[in-house]
Design a protein around this motif. Structure first.
Motif, PDB file in Angstrom:
ATOM      1  N   ARG A  91      42.467  50.639  30.851  1.00 36.13           N
ATOM      2  CA  ARG A  91      42.582  49.983  32.159  1.00 36.13           C
ATOM      3  C   ARG A  91      44.024  49.849  32.633  1.00 36.13           C
ATOM      4  O   ARG A  91      44.274  49.307  33.694  1.00 36.13           O
ATOM      5  CB  ARG A  91      41.924  48.602  32.109  1.00 36.13           C
ATOM      6  CG  ARG A  91      40.394  48.631  32.134  1.00 36.13           C
ATOM      7  CD  ARG A  91      39.887  49.270  33.415  1.00 36.13           C
ATOM      8  NE  ARG A  91      38.442  49.324  33.465  1.00 36.13           N
ATOM      9  CZ  ARG A  91      37.691  48.537  34.242  1.00 36.13           C
ATOM     10  NH1 ARG A  91      38.247  47.627  35.011  1.00 36.13           N
ATOM     11  NH2 ARG A  91      36.375  48.665  34.238  1.00 36.13           N
ATOM     12  N   GLY A  92      44.985  50.315  31.826  1.00 35.08           N
ATOM     13  CA  GLY A  92      46.374  50.318  32.247  1.00 35.08           C
ATOM     14  C   GLY A  92      47.088  48.986  32.118  1.00 35.08           C
ATOM     15  O   GLY A  92      48.100  48.756  32.793  1.00 35.08           O
ATOM     16  N   LEU A  93      46.615  48.077  31.247  1.00 35.87           N
ATOM     17  CA  LEU A  93      47.269  46.792  31.067  1.00 35.87           C
ATOM     18  C   LEU A  93      48.587  46.958  30.314  1.00 35.87           C
ATOM     19  O   LEU A  93      48.789  47.940  29.594  1.00 35.87           O
ATOM     20  CB  LEU A  93      46.360  45.830  30.301  1.00 35.87           C
ATOM     21  CG  LEU A  93      45.370  44.995  31.140  1.00 35.87           C
ATOM     22  CD1 LEU A  93      44.373  45.890  31.868  1.00 35.87           C
ATOM     23  CD2 LEU A  93      44.630  44.001  30.251  1.00 35.87           C
ATOM     24  N   ASP A  94      49.494  45.978  30.484  1.00 37.86           N
ATOM     25  CA  ASP A  94      50.757  46.014  29.756  1.00 37.86           C
ATOM     26  C   ASP A  94      50.545  45.535  28.322  1.00 37.86           C
ATOM     27  O   ASP A  94      49.425  45.194  27.918  1.00 37.86           O
ATOM     28  CB  ASP A  94      51.825  45.185  30.473  1.00 37.86           C
ATOM     29  CG  ASP A  94      51.460  43.704  30.594  1.00 37.86           C
ATOM     30  OD1 ASP A  94      50.507  43.256  29.924  1.00 37.86           O
ATOM     31  OD2 ASP A  94      52.132  42.999  31.369  1.00 37.86           O
ATOM     32  N   LEU A  95      51.631  45.478  27.550  1.00 40.16           N
ATOM     33  CA  LEU A  95      51.516  45.143  26.133  1.00 40.16           C
ATOM     34  C   LEU A  95      50.953  43.738  25.923  1.00 40.16           C
ATOM     35  O   LEU A  95      50.144  43.520  25.009  1.00 40.16           O
ATOM     36  CB  LEU A  95      52.883  45.264  25.458  1.00 40.16           C
ATOM     37  CG  LEU A  95      53.416  46.696  25.272  1.00 40.16           C
ATOM     38  CD1 LEU A  95      54.799  46.668  24.658  1.00 40.16           C
ATOM     39  CD2 LEU A  95      52.460  47.517  24.412  1.00 40.16           C
ATOM     40  N   PHE A  96      51.387  42.788  26.764  1.00 36.47           N
ATOM     41  CA  PHE A  96      50.846  41.436  26.624  1.00 36.47           C
ATOM     42  C   PHE A  96      49.345  41.423  26.913  1.00 36.47           C
ATOM     43  O   PHE A  96      48.568  40.783  26.196  1.00 36.47           O
ATOM     44  CB  PHE A  96      51.560  40.472  27.573  1.00 36.47           C
ATOM     45  CG  PHE A  96      51.013  39.072  27.500  1.00 36.47           C
ATOM     46  CD1 PHE A  96      51.425  38.200  26.504  1.00 36.47           C
ATOM     47  CD2 PHE A  96      50.068  38.615  28.419  1.00 36.47           C
ATOM     48  CE1 PHE A  96      50.912  36.908  26.418  1.00 36.47           C
ATOM     49  CE2 PHE A  96      49.545  37.339  28.348  1.00 36.47           C
ATOM     50  CZ  PHE A  96      49.973  36.481  27.339  1.00 36.47           C
ATOM     51  N   GLY A  97      48.948  42.124  27.963  1.00 34.02           N
ATOM     52  CA  GLY A  97      47.533  42.189  28.309  1.00 34.02           C
ATOM     53  C   GLY A  97      46.707  42.835  27.221  1.00 34.02           C
ATOM     54  O   GLY A  97      45.605  42.376  26.904  1.00 34.02           O
ATOM     55  N   ILE A  98      47.231  43.898  26.622  1.00 32.12           N
ATOM     56  CA  ILE A  98      46.518  44.575  25.536  1.00 32.12           C
ATOM     57  C   ILE A  98      46.351  43.637  24.350  1.00 32.12           C
ATOM     58  O   ILE A  98      45.267  43.533  23.757  1.00 32.12           O
ATOM     59  CB  ILE A  98      47.272  45.849  25.115  1.00 32.12           C
ATOM     60  CG1 ILE A  98      47.218  46.886  26.244  1.00 32.12           C
ATOM     61  CG2 ILE A  98      46.684  46.429  23.827  1.00 32.12           C
ATOM     62  CD1 ILE A  98      48.093  48.101  26.007  1.00 32.12           C
ATOM     63  N   GLY A  99      47.428  42.921  23.992  1.00 28.80           N
ATOM     64  CA  GLY A  99      47.351  41.980  22.878  1.00 28.80           C
ATOM     65  C   GLY A  99      46.391  40.843  23.162  1.00 28.80           C
ATOM     66  O   GLY A  99      45.630  40.427  22.277  1.00 28.80           O
ATOM     67  N   ALA A 100      46.403  40.344  24.397  1.00 29.06           N
ATOM     68  CA  ALA A 100      45.518  39.230  24.761  1.00 29.06           C
ATOM     69  C   ALA A 100      44.055  39.648  24.717  1.00 29.06           C
ATOM     70  O   ALA A 100      43.198  38.910  24.200  1.00 29.06           O
ATOM     71  CB  ALA A 100      45.883  38.715  26.160  1.00 29.06           C
TER      72      ALA A 100
END
Length: 213
Positions: free
Chosen positions: A30-39
């Motif tokens: 979905r193209g999330l950033d690193l924080f989004g991926i970790g969350a």
């Protein structure tokens, strides 16, 4: 409370790891950033277990108080990002890791519920909740229709795995370790076979006017 056997921790961490990969892969797609991926990875990995722990009175939930659950989820997310080209080569990686996590958490969820003295019905329901809770939260956060609300055999596979744990605990035919391994294998196999052969639960059909038929 009964003492959980040593295999429980391994299976729970294994479920955390594979569900975190599932969440991280979906977030990456979905193209999330690193924080989004970790969350998203942590939410998928620990969300169902947190819901279960609140329901059985294991407060505060293990997923929030035990550091190695967070570390496992973040390590899986980091590996997914770092080796994403390899992960992509696995056929349908989200589905594969989700199916494995589903079967693992159905078993560990039912086992922990039983260890807290709850009855068979509660163990089956919360085993299923442990298995599907994180995936539901992932799909909601990624603006997708949760798999559990579709016709696919998803929650049913988790329910079967949890039920086998309860039956094994009641009849004592085999050791708890063997019951856990059998329940994981059956739940995982049912989920994959349902995907392979397009097994679905009955559902209403919708015609072109949008009316149920």
């Amino acid at each position: 409370m009964l003492q959980l056997h040593s295999l429980y921790t391994f299976l729970d961490l294994a479920g955390t790891f594979v569900f975190a990969i599932s969440g991280a892969t979906a977030a990456k797609q979905r193209g999330l950033d690193l924080f989004g991926i970790g969350a998203i990875a942590f939410t998928v990995a620990c969300g169902g277990g947190i819901i279960r722990d609140v329901c059985i009175g294991a407060i505060p939930p293990t997923g929030l108080t035990t550091w190695y659950y967070l570390a496992t989820a973040l390590a899986a997310a980091g590996m997914t990002v770092g080796f994403y080209p390899f992960v992509q080569r696995i056929n349908h990686p989200v589905i594969l890791f989700d199916a494995l996590g589903l079967s693992l958490f159905a078993v560990t969820g039912a086992e922990k519920t039983l260890s807290y003295g709850h009855n068979a019905e509660v163990a089956i329901l919360l085993g299923t909740t442990t298995a599907v809770g994180g995936g539901v939260l992932r799909d909601i956060l990624l603006a997708r229709v949760p798999v559990i609300l579709q016709k696919e055999i998803y929650a049913s596979a988790a329910l079967l795995g949890a039920a086998l744990v309860v039956l094994g605990n009641y009849f004592q035919w085999l050791s708890s370790d063997w019951v856990s391994l059998i329940a994981i294998t059956v739940g995982f196999a049912v989920r994959l076979l349902a995907l392979r052969y397009h097994w679905n639960l009955p559902g209403s059909s919708v015609d072109k006017t949008g009316l149920e038929t």
